[in-house]
Design a protein around this motif. Sequence first.
Motif, PDB file in Angstrom:
ATOM      1  N   PRO A  39      29.025  36.218  44.063  1.00 24.67           N
ATOM      2  CA  PRO A  39      29.700  36.146  45.365  1.00 24.67           C
ATOM      3  C   PRO A  39      30.591  37.346  45.713  1.00 24.67           C
ATOM      4  O   PRO A  39      30.990  37.445  46.863  1.00 24.67           O
ATOM      5  CB  PRO A  39      30.584  34.902  45.204  1.00 24.67           C
ATOM      6  CG  PRO A  39      30.940  34.882  43.746  1.00 24.67           C
ATOM      7  CD  PRO A  39      29.716  35.411  43.046  1.00 24.67           C
ATOM      8  N   THR A  42      31.676  32.803  49.583  1.00 24.25           N
ATOM      9  CA  THR A  42      31.281  31.523  49.004  1.00 24.25           C
ATOM     10  C   THR A  42      30.963  30.539  50.113  1.00 24.25           C
ATOM     11  O   THR A  42      31.119  30.852  51.290  1.00 24.25           O
ATOM     12  CB  THR A  42      32.409  30.928  48.137  1.00 24.25           C
ATOM     13  OG1 THR A  42      33.536  30.658  48.973  1.00 24.25           O
ATOM     14  CG2 THR A  42      32.821  31.890  47.047  1.00 24.25           C
ATOM     15  N   GLU A 102      51.524  38.040  40.191  1.00 26.18           N
ATOM     16  CA  GLU A 102      51.251  36.658  39.834  1.00 26.18           C
ATOM     17  C   GLU A 102      49.766  36.459  39.617  1.00 26.18           C
ATOM     18  O   GLU A 102      48.942  37.226  40.097  1.00 26.18           O
ATOM     19  CB  GLU A 102      51.699  35.738  40.977  1.00 26.18           C
ATOM     20  CG  GLU A 102      53.173  35.451  41.008  1.00 26.18           C
ATOM     21  CD  GLU A 102      53.576  34.853  42.342  1.00 26.18           C
ATOM     22  OE1 GLU A 102      54.056  33.726  42.338  1.00 26.18           O
ATOM     23  OE2 GLU A 102      53.395  35.520  43.377  1.00 26.18           O
ATOM     24  N   SER A 103      49.459  35.376  38.947  1.00 27.21           N
ATOM     25  CA  SER A 103      48.071  35.021  38.721  1.00 27.21           C
ATOM     26  C   SER A 103      47.377  34.795  40.073  1.00 27.21           C
ATOM     27  O   SER A 103      47.936  34.168  40.962  1.00 27.21           O
ATOM     28  CB  SER A 103      48.058  33.768  37.844  1.00 27.21           C
ATOM     29  OG  SER A 103      46.865  33.101  37.979  1.00 27.21           O
ATOM     30  N   GLY A 104      46.181  35.351  40.226  1.00 26.68           N
ATOM     31  CA  GLY A 104      45.456  35.201  41.481  1.00 26.68           C
ATOM     32  C   GLY A 104      45.684  36.326  42.470  1.00 26.68           C
ATOM     33  O   GLY A 104      45.142  36.308  43.568  1.00 26.68           O
ATOM     34  N   SER A 105      46.488  37.335  42.075  1.00 27.91           N
ATOM     35  CA  SER A 105      46.786  38.405  43.025  1.00 27.91           C
ATOM     36  C   SER A 105      45.681  39.455  43.073  1.00 27.91           C
ATOM     37  O   SER A 105      45.701  40.325  43.937  1.00 27.91           O
ATOM     38  CB  SER A 105      48.133  39.048  42.691  1.00 27.91           C
ATOM     39  OG  SER A 105      48.143  39.488  41.358  1.00 27.91           O
ATOM     40  N   GLY A 106      44.706  39.372  42.158  1.00 27.12           N
ATOM     41  CA  GLY A 106      43.576  40.289  42.235  1.00 27.12           C
ATOM     42  C   GLY A 106      43.555  41.359  41.164  1.00 27.12           C
ATOM     43  O   GLY A 106      42.776  42.315  41.253  1.00 27.12           O
ATOM     44  N   LYS A 107      44.360  41.209  40.130  1.00 23.60           N
ATOM     45  CA  LYS A 107      44.421  42.222  39.070  1.00 23.60           C
ATOM     46  C   LYS A 107      43.092  42.345  38.325  1.00 23.60           C
ATOM     47  O   LYS A 107      42.580  43.445  38.116  1.00 23.60           O
ATOM     48  CB  LYS A 107      45.551  41.870  38.078  1.00 23.60           C
ATOM     49  CG  LYS A 107      46.900  41.647  38.742  1.00 23.60           C
ATOM     50  CD  LYS A 107      48.003  41.357  37.733  1.00 23.60           C
ATOM     51  CE  LYS A 107      47.841  40.066  36.949  1.00 23.60           C
ATOM     52  NZ  LYS A 107      47.951  38.847  37.782  1.00 23.60           N
ATOM     53  N   SER A 108      42.545  41.190  37.968  1.00 19.46           N
ATOM     54  CA  SER A 108      41.282  41.224  37.213  1.00 19.46           C
ATOM     55  C   SER A 108      40.127  41.676  38.090  1.00 19.46           C
ATOM     56  O   SER A 108      39.251  42.432  37.633  1.00 19.46           O
ATOM     57  CB  SER A 108      40.968  39.843  36.637  1.00 19.46           C
ATOM     58  OG  SER A 108      41.972  39.437  35.752  1.00 19.46           O
ATOM     59  N   VAL A 109      40.111  41.224  39.332  1.00 19.46           N
ATOM     60  CA  VAL A 109      39.023  41.625  40.232  1.00 19.46           C
ATOM     61  C   VAL A 109      39.033  43.143  40.424  1.00 19.46           C
ATOM     62  O   VAL A 109      37.977  43.780  40.432  1.00 19.46           O
ATOM     63  CB  VAL A 109      39.129  40.878  41.577  1.00 19.46           C
ATOM     64  CG1 VAL A 109      38.183  41.469  42.608  1.00 19.46           C
ATOM     65  CG2 VAL A 109      38.835  39.400  41.385  1.00 19.46           C
ATOM     66  N   VAL A 166      39.797  39.089  48.778  1.00 22.29           N
ATOM     67  CA  VAL A 166      40.554  39.079  47.527  1.00 22.29           C
ATOM     68  C   VAL A 166      41.293  40.395  47.309  1.00 22.29           C
ATOM     69  O   VAL A 166      42.435  40.406  46.858  1.00 22.29           O
ATOM     70  CB  VAL A 166      39.605  38.754  46.356  1.00 22.29           C
ATOM     71  CG1 VAL A 166      40.274  39.008  45.030  1.00 22.29           C
ATOM     72  CG2 VAL A 166      39.161  37.296  46.448  1.00 22.29           C
ATOM     73  N   LEU A 209      43.682  33.036  49.746  1.00 19.91           N
ATOM     74  CA  LEU A 209      43.041  34.294  50.136  1.00 19.91           C
ATOM     75  C   LEU A 209      41.988  34.100  51.219  1.00 19.91           C
ATOM     76  O   LEU A 209      41.470  35.060  51.776  1.00 19.91           O
ATOM     77  CB  LEU A 209      42.440  34.964  48.902  1.00 19.91           C
ATOM     78  CG  LEU A 209      43.515  35.397  47.900  1.00 19.91           C
ATOM     79  CD1 LEU A 209      42.885  35.910  46.624  1.00 19.91           C
ATOM     80  CD2 LEU A 209      44.416  36.466  48.507  1.00 19.91           C
ATOM     81  N   PHE A 219      35.016  37.727  48.371  1.00 16.91           N
ATOM     82  CA  PHE A 219      34.136  36.737  47.756  1.00 16.91           C
ATOM     83  C   PHE A 219      33.517  35.916  48.871  1.00 16.91           C
ATOM     84  O   PHE A 219      34.224  35.294  49.649  1.00 16.91           O
ATOM     85  CB  PHE A 219      34.915  35.825  46.805  1.00 16.91           C
ATOM     86  CG  PHE A 219      35.151  36.441  45.453  1.00 16.91           C
ATOM     87  CD1 PHE A 219      36.186  37.337  45.254  1.00 16.91           C
ATOM     88  CD2 PHE A 219      34.334  36.124  44.388  1.00 16.91           C
ATOM     89  CE1 PHE A 219      36.406  37.917  44.013  1.00 16.91           C
ATOM     90  CE2 PHE A 219      34.547  36.700  43.142  1.00 16.91           C
ATOM     91  CZ  PHE A 219      35.579  37.593  42.955  1.00 16.91           C
TER      92      PHE A 219
END
Lengths: 349, 299
Positions: free
Chosen positions: A84, A38, A64-71, A45, A301, A36
């Motif tokens: 971005p 920015t 955990e949340s923020g580990s990049g699963k959704s990305v 990420v 990250l 990303f």
Amino acid sequence: MSTVYDGESGEFVPPQEIAAAQDESLLQVLGLQVEFRTRDGVAKVLNGVSYHVNAGETLAVLGESGSGKSVTAQAIMGILDTPPAFVTGGSVTFKGEELLTASAERRRMVRGEGIAMIFQDALSALNPVFTVGFQIAEQLRLRRGMGKAQARAAAIELLEQVRIPHAAGRFGDYPHQFSGGMRQRVMIAMALALDPEVLIADEPTTALDVTVQAQIMDLLAEIQRERAMGLVLITHDLGVVAEVADRIAVMYAGRIVESGGAREIYRRPGHPYTVALLESLPRLDLKGQQLNTIKGLPPSLTDIPPGCPFHPRCRLAQDICRRQVPEPVPLDAARSSACHFTGELMDRV
Amino acid sequence: MGRYVLRRLLQLIPVFLGTTFIIYTLVWAIPVDPFAGKCGQRPCPPAYVAAMRAKFNLDDNLFVQYVKYLGRLFTGDFGQTFSGTDVSTLIANAYPITVRLAVVALVIEALVGMTAGVLTGLRKNGFADNLVLVATLMLISLPVFVTGYILRGLFGTPRGTSFVDLIVPGIVLGSLSMAYVSRLTRTSIAENRRADFVRTAIAKGLPTSRVVGVHLLRNSVIPVITFLGTDLGALMGGAIVTEGVFNIRGIGGLVFTNIQQQQGVVVTGVVTLLVLVYLVMSLVVDLLYAVLDPRIRYE
Ligand SMILES: Nc1ncnc2c1ncn2[C@@H]1O[C@H](COP(=O)(O)OP(=O)(O)O)[C@@H](O)[C@H]1O
Ligand code: SF4
Ligand SMILES: [Mg+2]
């Protein structure tokens, strides 16, 4: 077969064992890198994510949340916000076809029909100003060339398949007129409209009441079985994982740190992070006691620590962990772990 | 819904009475002799003044005057000018022209403003965005009579009062709102562009034209359309300057000359009608809102 850019070593390497798996894999992610860009700087990420899913198989992606699963899921679908987000390396293949270099039009054709996706929050993921019937039928009309009446009938049938009561009567209702669970069923019906071969479900039950969560999971598992779909289930509900997952991929700071068969990993985790995750699972026999959460925070990250990204939180960390990034090492044909001390860890248990 | 409309209509009554009373007071309480200069060079004969004072109830106190005026208004009687012309005739001649001018302005500001807004909202900080930003800034900072005189100098005054004749004055009248519409659309589009439902629409494999043209646009136009609704009333009221510049004989011209000639009846009649239009449009906009956004339900 595509060559893969390995961001760590800076070389093009086609990892042998994964290349072999590629022939049979429906969906294959290899060394995927996303950053990303920015104003605050560049956040790396995804730092080489690899996983695959076969037809008729459920892969659970944990972390955990923020580990990049959704990305990762969005990069597979080609729905990242660019800018971005930029894919800077790796490969995503669907039935052997490279998607990252495919034309925009070709990628669009894969969406919905090849790979479909459902999102965590169905309320915001559905368009508030159109009826659910309209939103399901429009895919059938635009992608299948159905007429209005035909698309309507097919949409109602889909709503029945996800067991929405009085489906025909609810065709004309708006998303806000449904309960959370029913809305997620609508979302699932929409994802199934073009009969996809892979379904990515990004925390499909997180936004729901506990009682409804199980029903939605059952529905997803049933649909996956019936249609022999490949299911990528992103979740942090380890209870669900134990029930439905064939294989697991554990993510940490934009990498897969461990992957393999679900049962094997539960029985004998090969990475300290997986151990910590499993220990944080609330257990019935320990009811009333404080939950074990993983100490410390995931790394920022924009500033990933050198060496093993988990080392600041790892109980087993040694000097080498601070200096050298552990590469994923195959433990057997189906398993791998990225830790300098996997051997010691697994011997110990 | 029906009950909501009824309640809103009832709410309009005090607003209507309040605003019209203020207008009436402002027009008739000015300490100027309404008959000055009405009879050529000489002062008006006392008999004429007495008759006129009786006809317009000028010897009653202001409140009684207002009530009597209102009573006649409800029977459709807008009264007569000092010279005996029916005000309703004057209004009936002028009103359609102004309505036409306002509609032309509204269509132009909607089309141009929304197109510019969508293009710039999709590509924030791009070339088009900066161009539109500068253009709207200019439109906003230029007074209407300046844009008016510039365009009149280029295109002349309109030949008639057909829709086509009114395009240039319509551009002038709508220019300020056009700038506002483009910015409103831009903000709305830019906000919704990253909305989850837009991402879903892309993930469904819909073509970009449909994602933008249907899913994104339909959500983004809600605030714009409600603005356009209230703006119709404002445009009719704001037409005075534009009509003056382009010599159009709408209600703007009517109000203008009658303020100068102190023809209070005409002024109150026209302004009362404008207030009515404004109030009705605000109700229509509220109802439109519920139509555009199914989540909103009035009861
Ligand atoms: N729009 C964005 N801008 C900047 N960073 C983002 C954006 N979306 C996600 N990220 C970063 O990507 C990381 C991974 O996000 P995500 O894939 O959503 O995690 P999760 O595993 O919880 O699904 C987050 O830590 C976040 O910092
Ligand atoms: S490499 Fe070292 S720090 Fe990283 S998980 Fe293994 S033991 Fe822990
Ligand atoms: Mg997520």
